[in-house]
Each structure stands twice: as C-alpha cells, then as structure tokens.
Design an enzyme around this catalytic site. Structure first.
Site, PDB file in Angstrom:
ATOM      1  N   CYS A  14       0.586  -1.233   0.175  1.00 41.08           N
ATOM      2  CA  CYS A  14      -0.036   0.031   0.227  1.00 41.08           C
ATOM      3  C   CYS A  14       0.871   1.191   0.189  1.00 41.08           C
ATOM      4  O   CYS A  14       0.860   2.362   1.345  1.00 41.08           O
ATOM      5  CB  CYS A  14      -0.812  -0.355   0.836  1.00 41.08           C
ATOM      6  SG  CYS A  14      -2.114  -1.771   0.770  1.00 41.08           S
ATOM      7  N   TYR A  61      22.120  -6.477  -3.494  1.00 42.61           N
ATOM      8  CA  TYR A  61      21.102  -5.562  -2.441  1.00 42.61           C
ATOM      9  C   TYR A  61      19.200  -5.589  -2.757  1.00 42.61           C
ATOM     10  O   TYR A  61      18.918  -4.286  -2.873  1.00 42.61           O
ATOM     11  CB  TYR A  61      21.519  -3.740  -3.298  1.00 42.61           C
ATOM     12  CG  TYR A  61      22.484  -4.060  -2.890  1.00 42.61           C
ATOM     13  CD1 TYR A  61      23.388  -3.701  -1.767  1.00 42.61           C
ATOM     14  CD2 TYR A  61      23.659  -3.626  -4.041  1.00 42.61           C
ATOM     15  CE1 TYR A  61      24.903  -3.529  -1.405  1.00 42.61           C
ATOM     16  CE2 TYR A  61      25.366  -3.797  -3.655  1.00 42.61           C
ATOM     17  CZ  TYR A  61      25.426  -3.407  -2.719  1.00 42.61           C
ATOM     18  OH  TYR A  61      26.923  -2.998  -2.127  1.00 42.61           O
TER      19      TYR A  61
HETATM   20  N1  LLP Z   1      33.116  -1.493   0.028  1.00 45.09           N
HETATM   21  C1  LLP Z   1      32.530  -0.497   0.785  1.00 45.09           C
HETATM   22  C2  LLP Z   1      32.954   0.557   2.393  1.00 45.09           C
HETATM   23  C3  LLP Z   1      30.952  -0.173   0.997  1.00 45.09           C
HETATM   24  O1  LLP Z   1      30.575   0.874   1.284  1.00 45.09           O
HETATM   25  C4  LLP Z   1      30.224  -0.860  -0.009  1.00 45.09           C
HETATM   26  C5  LLP Z   1      29.213  -0.444  -0.603  1.00 45.09           C
HETATM   27  C6  LLP Z   1      31.133  -1.815  -0.968  1.00 45.09           C
HETATM   28  C7  LLP Z   1      32.041  -1.875  -0.410  1.00 45.09           C
HETATM   29  C8  LLP Z   1      30.549  -2.622  -2.203  1.00 45.09           C
HETATM   30  O2  LLP Z   1      30.217  -1.614  -3.128  1.00 45.09           O
HETATM   31  P1  LLP Z   1      29.766  -2.413  -4.369  1.00 45.09           P
HETATM   32  O3  LLP Z   1      30.773  -3.456  -5.900  1.00 45.09           O
HETATM   33  O4  LLP Z   1      28.424  -3.631  -4.248  1.00 45.09           O
HETATM   34  O5  LLP Z   1      29.417  -0.965  -5.487  1.00 45.09           O
HETATM   35  N2  LLP Z   1      22.096  -0.154  -1.802  1.00 45.09           N
HETATM   36  C9  LLP Z   1      22.551   0.170  -3.523  1.00 45.09           C
HETATM   37  C10 LLP Z   1      24.301   0.070  -2.763  1.00 45.09           C
HETATM   38  C11 LLP Z   1      25.297   0.630  -1.613  1.00 45.09           C
HETATM   39  C12 LLP Z   1      26.366   0.638  -1.825  1.00 45.09           C
HETATM   40  C13 LLP Z   1      26.576   0.716   0.012  1.00 45.09           C
HETATM   41  N3  LLP Z   1      28.338   0.409  -0.275  1.00 45.09           N
HETATM   42  C14 LLP Z   1      22.478   0.038  -3.797  1.00 45.09           C
HETATM   43  O6  LLP Z   1      21.151  -0.866  -4.355  1.00 45.09           O
HETATM   44  O7  LLP Z   1      22.336   0.401  -5.419  1.00 45.09           O
END
Ligand code: LLP
Length: 414
Positions: A342, A370
């Site tokens: 909702c 995610y």
């Molecule tokens: N290392 C640190 C310190 C981080 O904060 C993050 C992601 C990663 C590694 C991994 O990053 P990646 O390789 O996944 O880009 N919920 C959001 C993404 C948030 C990312 C947070 N930090 C989405 O759904 O797009």
C-alpha cells in the site's frame, strides 16, 4: 555469461526452467546461478592474477549463506559492516583472518567480538572510532589491526545515495586529516597500523574516478612511508558497476587495468571489496502476475513481489529489466509492473512492454545484489524464498518466511 537463456520458449537458469522453480518453491523467489557467481569471482581472480591481492566480497550486497560459502570456498575474504555479517561469514565457513570490518558506527560489542576472532583489519572511519578501538583492544590485552578509510574527494558520478567518497559524505576521513590521524594512531599502544582504505561509490562504469582515488591514496602511502609508517595493504573498496539496462559495462579486467597501472610495482597487498559486480547479474527475482487491472491512465500488472522484496526501484528509481518467463504469441502492451504493497512508490517497473496474462511468471533481472539483502517485512509480508541453481539442480538456500515467524518475537500486553 547471460544469467537466463530461452529454451523452447521458457527462460532457464543454467539447466533449470523458471517455471519448474516457481512450481517447486513458489513465488516471489530469488534465483541465483552458481555458475554465474563463480564466473564473476573468477573474472576478478584473472584480472588480479599478477598481483598479491585479496578479494573481500562486500557481504551487504547478498548475505545468503550459500553465496558466502561459495565465495569462501573460492578463497575470498569478506568486507563486513556489522556483527551480524561477521556471524554469517563464519557460519558459511569464511575465515576471520580474511575479514575487513567497514562502517561508521561499529559498536563496543562488535569491536570486542571482532578483536577476539582476530579479523584482518578494522577500516576506521573517524578519530573517535580510533580511540574506541584502542581502548577496547587495551581492555582485552590485544592490538587492533587498523586502516583508515580515507575520502579522496573525487566525484564518482553515480547516484547520490550510493556515492560515498565526497567530502560531504558521512563516510571516511577527510584526506587532509589522514596524516595527522595516522601519526596519532602510530603512537597508540593497542593499535597496529596495517593499511589504508577507500571506497568512493557504487555502480561505477568508468574507472577514471577510482584511478584518481588510487593515485591520491598512493601519495598518502608514500608520505606515510617517509615518516616510517609502512603499510602492509591498500584497500581500494568496491564499486564496479553491472548491467541493468543499456549501460556500457567494462569487463573487470578493463575496469581494473588503469587502476592496476597506477599500482604497478607496489609491494603492498591489494584488497578490493566488490559486492554488486560479484552477485548482481547472477540473480533474478521471480514473480507471478496476480491481477491485470485496466486503469484509466495505465494498465497495471499487479505481481506478487513488491517493494519489500526489491526496494531498489522505489528507493533509487532503479531500472531492472522485466522479462516474461514464457513467451506468448500476442502483441505486448505497456504496463506498470507493481506490487501489492500500500504505497504509490511500490513499483518494479514503469511502462514495460509485456504480453502477459494473470498467472504468468515474470523475471526481474539483475536482482542478485541489494535485492534480498535490503528486503523487509513491510505490510507484514513474509520474505521471499531463495534458490541457487547448480547445473540441473535447484537448491532451496533460504526457506520462504512463515507468517508466524513475523511476530514470533512480539508479545501482547499482560
Ligand atoms: N565497500 C564499502 C565500504 C561499501 O560501502 C560498499 C557498498 C562496497 C564495498 C560494495 O560496493 P559495490 O561493489 O557493491 O558497489 N544499496 C545500493 C548500493 C549501496 C552500496 C553501499 N556500499 C544499491 O542498491 O544500489
């Protein structure tokens, strides 16, 4: 590899049809491919083969034990942000000595536990955290291995909610503050400086910002060495983007090439913390059309997955491809793909051209990262099941939540 393949009109993940998965495990359901996860991991191994490197999978992207154990068996380390993630890593067979602990607000209890388990490194994000970790380590009679997460202040040019390396961000330590903080840390009795860390944002498709960040980090490493503070590792975080729509996505080798050029000849161990790029394209969300509704402005396909299952469209206006599992020999029509929650923001896709009937299955693509990890029980909806396909087999790796589990910890007033 492409996660899905159409065989005799029906989408398959590896050798298993999504129709069979829906029948066996119900919907909504997250479906992952062991092969796609393995290939994504191996792409990092190949790109980093000539370096002394440790791939620390960012657990937050997808923390299912089956995913973690797969990466642990492939030799991965882990980037965690909570005691809960550490517990998952250990339960999945990961090694504490390959764990780096990021996050701006580590609690006293989380620090105690991580120190007792001898994790590889605390990525410290503030001066106050340095003092806290030194004090806790002192109480335990230990030395805490630490790095500082430095903000190189480069603009990653991604969604503002997922860009983290700017000086306006709550994350990390301002570049100018890093040197004085390292000096202070070097003088603390229960701190052992082992590295430096930075992470500038997520869903990055151009390596230029990460390369610039690496250059700034290296300048700092050399200045520190000049003062007698020698680092053992350089952690460049995660952030590499994946395919959602029509982005030009570089291969891992292409993305890392300019960054590795900057690091050429360095003696420090290299750490990376990829999340999305290891799991994002290796998973999808399988959902069934409950109701087709002809509204005055749009047609709606109301499906059994919702924003509580996949929050990214509602939260970031993120675009995920939505594909009919079985083809119909009809002209597609534009429809709003929405869930039963909702909220007007409860949508999975706007204006999607689909030929679907009630009861048909849809696959929401690029949902391995995610997706489940950010799901909730909003509207008292049990969380989805998770299935991992391995060749011709489909393993249930998380049971669908039962409604009674939702309020099992609650009580009425006496
Ligand atoms: N290392 C640190 C310190 C981080 O904060 C993050 C992601 C990663 C590694 C991994 O990053 P990646 O390789 O996944 O880009 N919920 C959001 C993404 C948030 C990312 C947070 N930090 C989405 O759904 O797009």
């Amino acid at each position: 590899m492409a996660l899905v393949e159409r065989r005799t009109g029906t989408l398959h993940v590896e050798a298993v049809s999504l129709t069979d998965i829906a029948e066996q495990f119900g919907t909504p359901c997250y479906v992952y491919s062991r092969k796609a996860l393995t290939e994504a991991y191996n792409a990092y191994c190949e790109a980093l083969a000539k370096h002394n490197a440790l791939i620390c999978y960012a657990v937050k992207a997808n923390s299912n034990l089956a995913v973690l154990s797969l990466f642990a068996r492939l030799g991965a380390g882990f980037d965690i942000v909570s005691g809960g993630e550490l517990a998952r890593v250990l339960a999945a067979g990961g090694e504490a000595k390959k764990v780096v602990f990021s996050g701006v607000g580590k609690s006293h209890g989380e620090i105690v536990n991580a120190l007792r388990l001898s994790i590889k490194c605390f990525n410290i994000e503030s001066a106050a955290e340095l003092d806290r970790i030194n004090a806790v380590a002192g109480d335990l009679g230990l030395k805490a291995p630490i790095s500082f997460r430095v903000n190189p202040n480069v603009d990653p040019k991604t969604h503002p909610y997922i860009s983290t390396g700017l000086k306006t961000s709550k994350f990390g330590i301002a570049y100018e503050e890093a040197l004085p903080l390292y000096r202070r840390a070097a003088a603390l009795p229960h701190i052992h400086i082992t590295g430096i860390d930075c992470h500038i944002g997520s869903q990055l498709l151009d390596p230029a910002p990460a390369t610039e960040a690496a250059q700034k980090v290296l300048a700092l490493v050399d200045t520190l060495a000049g003062e007698g503070i020698e680092l053992e590792h350089i952690d460049l975080g995660g952030g590499m983007g994946i395919h959602y729509r029509d982005e030009a996505v570089p291969s891992v080798t292409e993305y890392l090439a300019p960054i590795l050029r900057v690091l050429h000849g360095r003696k420090e161990q290299l750490l990376v913390e990829p999340g999305r790029s290891l799991v994002g394209n290796a998973g999808l969300l399988l959902t069934r059309v409950e109701i087709l509704k002809h509204g005055s402005a749009h047609d709606f396909a109301i499906v059994d997955a919702a924003m509580n299952d996949l929050m990214r469209p509602a939260l970031y206006d993120a675009w995920h491809d939505i594909v009919a599992v079985s083809e119909r020999n009809e002209l597609p029509r534009s429809c709003e793909v929405v869930g039963p929650v909702c909220e007007s923001g409860d949508f999975l896709g706007h204006e999607r051209m689909l030929a679907v009937h009630e009861g048909d299955l849809l696959a929401v693509m690029s949902a391995g990262a995610y997706g489940m990890a950010m799901s909730s029980n909003y509207n008292s909806r049990p969380r989805a099941a998770e299935v991992m396909v391995d060749g011709a087999q489909a393993h249930l790796v998380r049971k669908r939540e039962e409604i009674t589990q939702l309020f099992a910890g609650e009580s009425t007033l006496p």
